[in-house]
Write a protein that holds these residues in place. Structure first.
Motif, short mmCIF file in Angstrom:
data_model
loop_
_atom_site.label_atom_id
_atom_site.label_comp_id
_atom_site.label_asym_id
_atom_site.label_seq_id
_atom_site.Cartn_x
_atom_site.Cartn_y
_atom_site.Cartn_z
N ARG A 139 -43.45 -8.90 27.24
CA ARG A 139 -43.48 -7.78 26.30
C ARG A 139 -42.85 -8.17 24.96
N ALA A 140 -41.85 -9.04 25.01
CA ALA A 140 -41.25 -9.49 23.75
C ALA A 140 -42.25 -10.24 22.89
N ILE A 141 -43.23 -10.86 23.53
CA ILE A 141 -44.25 -11.62 22.82
C ILE A 141 -45.39 -10.74 22.32
N ASP A 142 -45.87 -9.82 23.15
CA ASP A 142 -47.07 -9.07 22.74
C ASP A 142 -46.99 -7.56 22.92
N GLY A 143 -45.80 -7.03 23.19
CA GLY A 143 -45.65 -5.58 23.29
C GLY A 143 -45.71 -4.91 21.93
N THR A 144 -45.84 -3.58 21.92
CA THR A 144 -45.95 -2.82 20.67
C THR A 144 -44.63 -2.89 19.89
N SER A 145 -44.74 -3.24 18.62
CA SER A 145 -43.55 -3.40 17.77
C SER A 145 -43.96 -3.25 16.32
N SER A 146 -42.97 -3.13 15.44
CA SER A 146 -43.26 -3.04 14.00
C SER A 146 -43.91 -4.31 13.49
N GLU A 147 -43.60 -5.44 14.09
CA GLU A 147 -44.25 -6.72 13.77
C GLU A 147 -45.30 -6.98 14.84
N PRO A 148 -46.56 -7.21 14.48
CA PRO A 148 -47.62 -7.36 15.47
C PRO A 148 -47.32 -8.44 16.51
N GLY A 149 -47.91 -8.27 17.71
CA GLY A 149 -47.74 -9.24 18.77
C GLY A 149 -48.30 -10.60 18.39
N LEU A 150 -47.88 -11.62 19.12
CA LEU A 150 -48.27 -12.99 18.79
C LEU A 150 -49.56 -13.40 19.50
N TRP A 151 -49.56 -13.34 20.80
CA TRP A 151 -50.72 -13.71 21.61
C TRP A 151 -50.44 -13.18 23.01
N GLN A 152 -51.48 -13.16 23.84
CA GLN A 152 -51.29 -12.70 25.21
C GLN A 152 -50.70 -13.83 26.05
N VAL A 153 -49.67 -13.50 26.82
CA VAL A 153 -49.14 -14.43 27.81
C VAL A 153 -49.92 -14.15 29.10
N ASP A 154 -50.77 -15.09 29.48
CA ASP A 154 -51.69 -14.90 30.60
C ASP A 154 -51.18 -15.64 31.83
N ALA A 155 -50.80 -14.88 32.85
CA ALA A 155 -50.26 -15.48 34.08
C ALA A 155 -51.27 -15.46 35.22
N ASN A 156 -52.55 -15.34 34.90
CA ASN A 156 -53.57 -15.18 35.94
C ASN A 156 -53.97 -16.48 36.63
N LEU A 157 -53.45 -17.61 36.19
CA LEU A 157 -53.72 -18.87 36.89
C LEU A 157 -52.75 -19.08 38.06
N ARG A 158 -51.85 -18.15 38.27
CA ARG A 158 -50.89 -18.25 39.38
C ARG A 158 -51.61 -18.15 40.73
N PRO A 159 -50.95 -18.58 41.80
CA PRO A 159 -51.55 -18.45 43.13
C PRO A 159 -52.01 -17.02 43.40
N GLU A 160 -53.23 -16.88 43.85
CA GLU A 160 -53.87 -15.59 44.15
C GLU A 160 -54.20 -14.77 42.91
N GLY A 161 -54.05 -15.36 41.73
CA GLY A 161 -54.44 -14.68 40.50
C GLY A 161 -53.75 -13.35 40.30
N LYS A 162 -54.48 -12.36 39.79
CA LYS A 162 -53.91 -11.05 39.47
C LYS A 162 -53.32 -10.35 40.69
N THR A 163 -53.84 -10.66 41.86
CA THR A 163 -53.36 -9.99 43.06
C THR A 163 -52.11 -10.64 43.65
N GLY A 164 -51.75 -11.82 43.15
CA GLY A 164 -50.60 -12.54 43.68
C GLY A 164 -49.31 -12.12 43.00
N ALA A 165 -48.20 -12.51 43.60
CA ALA A 165 -46.88 -12.22 43.02
C ALA A 165 -46.76 -12.89 41.65
N LEU A 166 -46.17 -12.19 40.69
CA LEU A 166 -46.03 -12.76 39.35
C LEU A 166 -45.11 -13.97 39.35
N VAL A 167 -44.05 -13.89 40.13
CA VAL A 167 -43.06 -14.98 40.20
C VAL A 167 -42.89 -15.41 41.65
N ARG A 168 -42.85 -16.72 41.89
CA ARG A 168 -42.66 -17.26 43.23
C ARG A 168 -41.56 -18.31 43.22
#
Length: 316
Positions: A262-291
């Motif tokens: 969220r610090a990178i791309d959340g709503t703020s007075s200064e526009p977000g930078l880019w999306q942090v995409d964690a979908n290459l993790r094991p099991e993709g979107k359905t998997g645990a974000l952190v292992r």
């Protein structure tokens, strides 16, 4: 007179301007704002990727800070940096409009790209005053502003290079390092946020500090082949330094990862930078974000497909 006008219009077209009728008036406006240096800026404007965009942006900047624009246009090298930069990137032009004081960054050329450590230090210095006491919106805005200051320097060297194709690998590596610097500082913001804003002291500073969170760069960022508009692909891995309860540790690590993103791309007075995409993790979107490391190993040994191992070739 009509023939002279036609000749001038054809000349403007040869220099790459599309708004032939409006260009004369805009050049006159620029001269009125900054004087004679505007007359010599024509060559720099015509060398921009989009001369019309460069001229329009230059007018906006000159209206906000005549003195600095005049100073930049007086010297051929800084005039070239300014015109080529704002003629190539509307996003960086908008950034300069929001933070006109950063125009001075273009006064002198950078002969080399800053290191990862230097960029991390610069961004951290900009964010640190907003951490104690914590002001989350200000910390996010400061991080993004500092990132774009570094990006401005990278892009300025890029667009003025005499051998852009030869410089391309260095540019891509610098962009990847800059992304890494932003993520590093974003984790610092996330740690402070988790401790200072948790309800009823839910997480102590000792608990949060005990969680080691690794951000593994994947794809273009992992290979240091990043471009200006890429998402940043990552995988998260965490452990407790002291061997504390794993469930609690992963809970804290997951909150850190979410706050970092969220610090990178959340709503703020200064526009977000880019999306942090964690979908290459094991099991993709359905998997645990952190292992944990053991959990990652178990997944790759039992269930991972060939493409997932191939993706790890670029992991960093």
């Amino acid at each position: 007179m009509a023939n002279e006008r036609a000749f001038a219009l054809s000349e403007l077209a040869q220099y790459g301007f599309a708004d032939l009728g409006g260009t004369f008036a805009k050049l006159e406006q620029l001269v009125a704002l900054v004087g004679d240096p505007a007359r010599s800026s024509f060559a720099s404007l015509s060398g921009a990727q989009d001369p019309d965009q460069a001229l329009n942006s230059l007018l906006f900047l000159a209206e906000k800070d005549r003195a600095t624009v005049k100073k930049l246009l007086k010297k051929p090298d800084s005039a070239e940096r300014l015109c080529k930069l704002i003629g190539a990137s509307s996003a960086l032009s908008d950034f300069l409009n929001r933070h006109i004081e950063q125009l001075s960054l273009l006064e002198k050329p950078d002969k080399s790209f800053a290191s990862l450590d230097q960029m991390t230090s610069n961004i951290n210095s900009a964010v640190s005053p907003h951490l104690i006491p914590l002001d989350v919106p200000s910390a996010w805005a400061a991080l993004r502003k500092a990132y774009r200051c570094e990006l401005l320097l990278i892009a300025a060297r890029d667009v003025t290079s005499e051998n852009p194709e030869l410089l391309l690998p260095e540019v891509a590596a610098a962009l990847a390092d800059l992304a890494g610097a932003a993520l590093e500082v974003a984790i610092t913001v996330a740690r402070n946020e988790l401790v200072q804003t948790s309800e009823h002291g839910q997480y102590s500073s000792e608990e949060v500090s005990d969680v080691a969170l690794a951000v593994i760069a994947m794809g273009k960022c992992g290979a240091r082949e990043l471009n200006y508009i890429s998402d940043v692909d990552v995988i998260f891995l965490a452990e407790s330094k002291s061997g504390a309860d794993q469930t609690r540790m992963l809970e804290i690590a997951t909150k850190l990862a979410n706050r970092m993103m969220r610090a990178i791309d959340g709503t703020s007075s200064e526009p977000g930078l880019w999306q942090v995409d964690a979908n290459l993790r094991p099991e993709g979107k359905t998997g645990a974000l952190v292992r944990t490391l053991d959990s990652h190993i178990a997944y790759y040994e039992r269930w991972a497909e060939s493409w997932e191992f191939q993706a790890l070739l670029k992991a960093r």
